[in-house]
Motif scaffolding. Structure first.
Motif, mmCIF file in Angstrom:
data_model
loop_
_atom_site.group_PDB
_atom_site.id
_atom_site.type_symbol
_atom_site.label_atom_id
_atom_site.label_comp_id
_atom_site.label_asym_id
_atom_site.label_seq_id
_atom_site.Cartn_x
_atom_site.Cartn_y
_atom_site.Cartn_z
ATOM 1 N N TYR A 134 10.400 5.403 -6.255
ATOM 2 C CA TYR A 134 8.930 5.230 -6.631
ATOM 3 C C TYR A 134 8.109 6.568 -6.455
ATOM 4 O O TYR A 134 6.971 6.421 -6.064
ATOM 5 C CB TYR A 134 8.626 4.458 -5.100
ATOM 6 C CG TYR A 134 9.264 3.108 -4.866
ATOM 7 C CD1 TYR A 134 8.783 2.095 -5.572
ATOM 8 C CD2 TYR A 134 10.592 3.173 -4.145
ATOM 9 C CE1 TYR A 134 9.439 0.800 -5.501
ATOM 10 C CE2 TYR A 134 11.141 1.814 -4.110
ATOM 11 C CZ TYR A 134 10.581 0.662 -4.469
ATOM 12 O OH TYR A 134 11.237 -0.376 -4.550
ATOM 13 N N GLU A 135 8.567 7.240 -7.574
ATOM 14 C CA GLU A 135 7.928 8.335 -7.911
ATOM 15 C C GLU A 135 6.537 8.336 -8.381
ATOM 16 O O GLU A 135 5.692 9.368 -7.926
ATOM 17 C CB GLU A 135 8.836 9.345 -8.971
ATOM 18 C CG GLU A 135 8.286 10.746 -9.257
ATOM 19 C CD GLU A 135 9.028 11.475 -10.250
ATOM 20 O OE1 GLU A 135 8.980 12.584 -10.323
ATOM 21 O OE2 GLU A 135 10.105 10.870 -10.689
ATOM 22 N N GLU A 136 6.279 7.059 -8.871
ATOM 23 C CA GLU A 136 4.760 7.021 -9.363
ATOM 24 C C GLU A 136 4.079 6.886 -8.330
ATOM 25 O O GLU A 136 2.905 7.341 -8.289
ATOM 26 C CB GLU A 136 4.653 5.529 -10.121
ATOM 27 C CG GLU A 136 3.359 5.218 -10.774
ATOM 28 C CD GLU A 136 3.199 6.013 -11.893
ATOM 29 O OE1 GLU A 136 1.946 6.248 -12.153
ATOM 30 O OE2 GLU A 136 4.003 6.508 -12.421
ATOM 31 N N TYR B 165 5.326 5.742 7.356
ATOM 32 C CA TYR B 165 6.171 5.174 6.578
ATOM 33 C C TYR B 165 7.616 4.761 7.368
ATOM 34 O O TYR B 165 7.884 3.622 7.259
ATOM 35 C CB TYR B 165 6.674 6.253 5.518
ATOM 36 C CG TYR B 165 7.927 5.460 4.669
ATOM 37 C CD1 TYR B 165 7.602 4.737 3.581
ATOM 38 C CD2 TYR B 165 9.322 5.922 4.879
ATOM 39 C CE1 TYR B 165 8.623 4.029 2.910
ATOM 40 C CE2 TYR B 165 10.177 5.224 3.982
ATOM 41 C CZ TYR B 165 9.776 4.280 3.292
ATOM 42 O OH TYR B 165 10.936 3.782 2.375
ATOM 43 N N ASP B 166 7.787 5.486 8.395
ATOM 44 C CA ASP B 166 9.113 5.255 9.126
ATOM 45 C C ASP B 166 8.963 4.016 10.070
ATOM 46 O O ASP B 166 9.689 3.244 10.077
ATOM 47 C CB ASP B 166 9.389 6.587 9.994
ATOM 48 C CG ASP B 166 10.340 6.371 10.979
ATOM 49 O OD1 ASP B 166 11.599 6.284 10.381
ATOM 50 O OD2 ASP B 166 10.360 6.031 12.097
ATOM 51 N N GLU C 230 4.430 -3.303 2.528
ATOM 52 C CA GLU C 230 3.790 -2.426 3.558
ATOM 53 C C GLU C 230 4.251 -0.991 3.866
ATOM 54 O O GLU C 230 3.561 0.022 3.742
ATOM 55 C CB GLU C 230 4.106 -3.008 5.148
ATOM 56 C CG GLU C 230 3.508 -4.404 5.130
ATOM 57 C CD GLU C 230 4.475 -5.439 4.516
ATOM 58 O OE1 GLU C 230 4.046 -6.607 4.842
ATOM 59 O OE2 GLU C 230 5.193 -5.422 3.956
ATOM 60 N N ALA C 231 5.555 -0.728 3.415
ATOM 61 C CA ALA C 231 6.340 0.765 3.501
ATOM 62 C C ALA C 231 5.729 1.473 2.389
ATOM 63 O O ALA C 231 5.422 2.444 2.601
ATOM 64 C CB ALA C 231 7.719 0.635 3.608
ATOM 65 N N LEU D 61 3.737 5.019 2.113
ATOM 66 C CA LEU D 61 4.319 5.906 1.204
ATOM 67 C C LEU D 61 3.192 6.680 0.286
ATOM 68 O O LEU D 61 2.968 7.805 0.291
ATOM 69 C CB LEU D 61 5.559 5.553 0.214
ATOM 70 C CG LEU D 61 6.187 6.566 -0.718
ATOM 71 C CD1 LEU D 61 7.208 7.444 0.309
ATOM 72 C CD2 LEU D 61 6.956 5.683 -1.570
ATOM 73 N N ARG D 62 2.502 5.888 -0.177
ATOM 74 C CA ARG D 62 1.373 6.332 -0.937
ATOM 75 C C ARG D 62 0.351 6.917 -0.125
ATOM 76 O O ARG D 62 -0.203 7.909 -0.599
ATOM 77 C CB ARG D 62 0.814 4.893 -1.583
ATOM 78 C CG ARG D 62 -0.511 5.413 -2.688
ATOM 79 C CD ARG D 62 -1.139 4.298 -3.070
ATOM 80 N NE ARG D 62 -0.488 3.278 -4.045
ATOM 81 C CZ ARG D 62 -0.252 3.439 -5.322
ATOM 82 N NH1 ARG D 62 -1.168 4.500 -5.966
ATOM 83 N NH2 ARG D 62 0.393 2.642 -5.981
ATOM 84 N N ALA D 63 0.119 6.621 1.227
ATOM 85 C CA ALA D 63 -0.788 6.984 1.983
ATOM 86 C C ALA D 63 -0.263 8.382 2.320
ATOM 87 O O ALA D 63 -1.213 9.391 2.559
ATOM 88 C CB ALA D 63 -1.040 6.300 3.357
ATOM 89 N N ASN D 64 0.958 8.532 2.167
ATOM 90 C CA ASN D 64 1.607 10.094 2.659
ATOM 91 C C ASN D 64 0.958 11.141 1.582
ATOM 92 O O ASN D 64 0.779 12.099 1.765
ATOM 93 C CB ASN D 64 3.054 10.127 2.971
ATOM 94 C CG ASN D 64 3.403 9.335 4.195
ATOM 95 O OD1 ASN D 64 4.694 8.794 4.304
ATOM 96 N ND2 ASN D 64 2.557 9.521 5.014
ATOM 97 N N ALA D 65 1.217 10.463 0.309
ATOM 98 C CA ALA D 65 0.894 11.089 -1.006
ATOM 99 C C ALA D 65 -0.685 11.470 -0.878
ATOM 100 O O ALA D 65 -1.061 12.639 -1.133
ATOM 101 C CB ALA D 65 1.283 10.731 -2.113
#
Length: 263
Positions: free
Chosen positions: A63-65, A183-184, A196-197, A201-205
Motif C-alpha cells: 500500500y505504498e500509494e 493503525y495497530d 478502517e486500518a 495508515l493514511r492518517a499516519n502518513a
C-alpha cells in the motif's frame, strides 16, 4: 541488507552526538554513513522520532500509494528484523536500548519500567532534553518512565499530534518521540488490510507530513534527524482480525524511513 532492530539506538545517539547506551549493539552502518555524508561530520541538534505501531514491511510495500507522503518526504529506507516476541513493549524496548529482550528484560507483553540504560538516559546525561508524547497506557508511555524528562500522555491520537505540533513550535526539546497507535488498534479489530486500518495508515502518513512541514518552519535553525519508525509488523488471523507476536516475516520485517533537514 536487513539489520537487527538493536542497531538503531546507537545510531540515534550518534546522530545526536551523545554516547550510546552502555550495552547497546553496534551502530547501524547505513545510518552512520547517511548521517556522516549528509551532515558532513556535524551532528543533529534535533531528533524527531515518529513511531507508528504495527506497520509491517509487507503492508508498506503493498500500500505504498497510501504512504507517499512519507516516501516523498524522506531520504533513505532501512530494512530491519524486529525482535521476538514481536509485541510492542518488547520491540520498543529494544529500539531505545539497543539490546535484545533477554538483556533489557521485557520478554512478553508487559510494561515494566526499564531499569537498563536507554537512549533517553544518555541524552539526559549529556544535558539534552528528551520528551515522549504518547497514548494513555501504551508501551512507550509506561516502559520509559521515571527519567528526568517530560512526558505528555493523552487518550487520543488527535490530542497526541496536537501536542506534538505545539512542542515543535516551542522548539525547546532536543529529542522528540511521538507515538501513534491508531493503525495497530484498528487492524486488531478489523484486519491489517481493512478499509478502517488502511485509513489509519493514511492518517499516519498525513501526520508525518504535517510534522515535516512544521519542522522545516519552526526548526529552521537546527539540523534535524527525522524517522518514520515502527516497532513490528502484523498479520491477519481467523475471523478477519489482525495480530502480531509470531516468528514470521509479516510480523518481523519492518522498513523505516529517515531524513535529515539541514539548517
Amino acid at each position: 541488507m536487513r539489520y537487527s532492530l538493536d542497531t538503531l539506538a546507537a545510531a540515534l545517539c550518534y546522530a545526536a552526538g551523545v554516547d550510546a547506551p552502555e550495552k547497546a549493539n553496534e551502530i547501524n552502518p547505513e545510518l552512520k554513513e547517511f548521517i556522516d555524508s549528509t551532515l558532513e561530520g556535524k551532528k543533529a541538534d534535533r531528533v524527531f522520532m515518529y513511531n507508528p505501531d504495527a506497520i509491517g514491511q509487507w503492508i508498506y510495500e503493498k500500500y505504498e500509494e497510501l504512504l507517499k507522503k512519507v516516501t516523498n518526504r524522506t531520504d533513505i529506507k532501512v530494512e530491519y528484523e524486529t525482535v521476538m516476541p514481536s509485541v510492542t513493549p518488547v520491540c520498543f524496548g529494544t529500539m531505545y536500548t539497543g539490546v535484545q529482550p533477554s538483556v533489557h528484560g521485557i520478554q512478553k507483553y508487559e510494561k515494566p519500567v526499564l531499569q537498563i540504560e536507554t537512549v533517553f538516559d544518555c541524552l539526559i546525561k549529556a544535558g539534552k532534553k528528551p520528551v515522549i508524547i504518547a497514548q494513555t497506557n501504551c508501551s512507550i508511555a509506561k516502559i520509559f518512565l521515571e527519567r528526568e524528562m517530560d512526558y505528555f500522555i493523552y487518550d487520543t491520537v488527535e490530542e497526541i499530534n496536537a501536542k506534538a505540533a505545539e512542542v515543535i513550535m516551542q522548539d525547546k526539546y532536543d529529542f522528540v518521540v511521538v507515538y501513534n497507535g491508531n493503525y495497530d488498534s484498528i487492524m486488531h479489530k478489523f484486519g491489517p488490510e481493512s478499509i478502517e486500518a488502511l485509513s489509519a495508515l493514511r492518517a499516519n502518513a498525513e501526520a508525518f507530513s504535517m510534522f515535516d512541514v512544521m519542522i522545516k518552519k519552526y526548526w529552521s535553525g537546527h539540523n534535524t534527524f527525522m524517522a518514520f519508525a515502527m516497532d513490528h509488523g502484523c498479520h491477519e488471523i481467523d475471523g478477519g482480525c489482525g495480530s502480531h507476536g509470531l516468528d514470521m516475516p509479516e510480523d518481523l520485517n519492518i522498513m523505516h524511513r529517515y531524513k535529515i533537514v539541514k539548517n
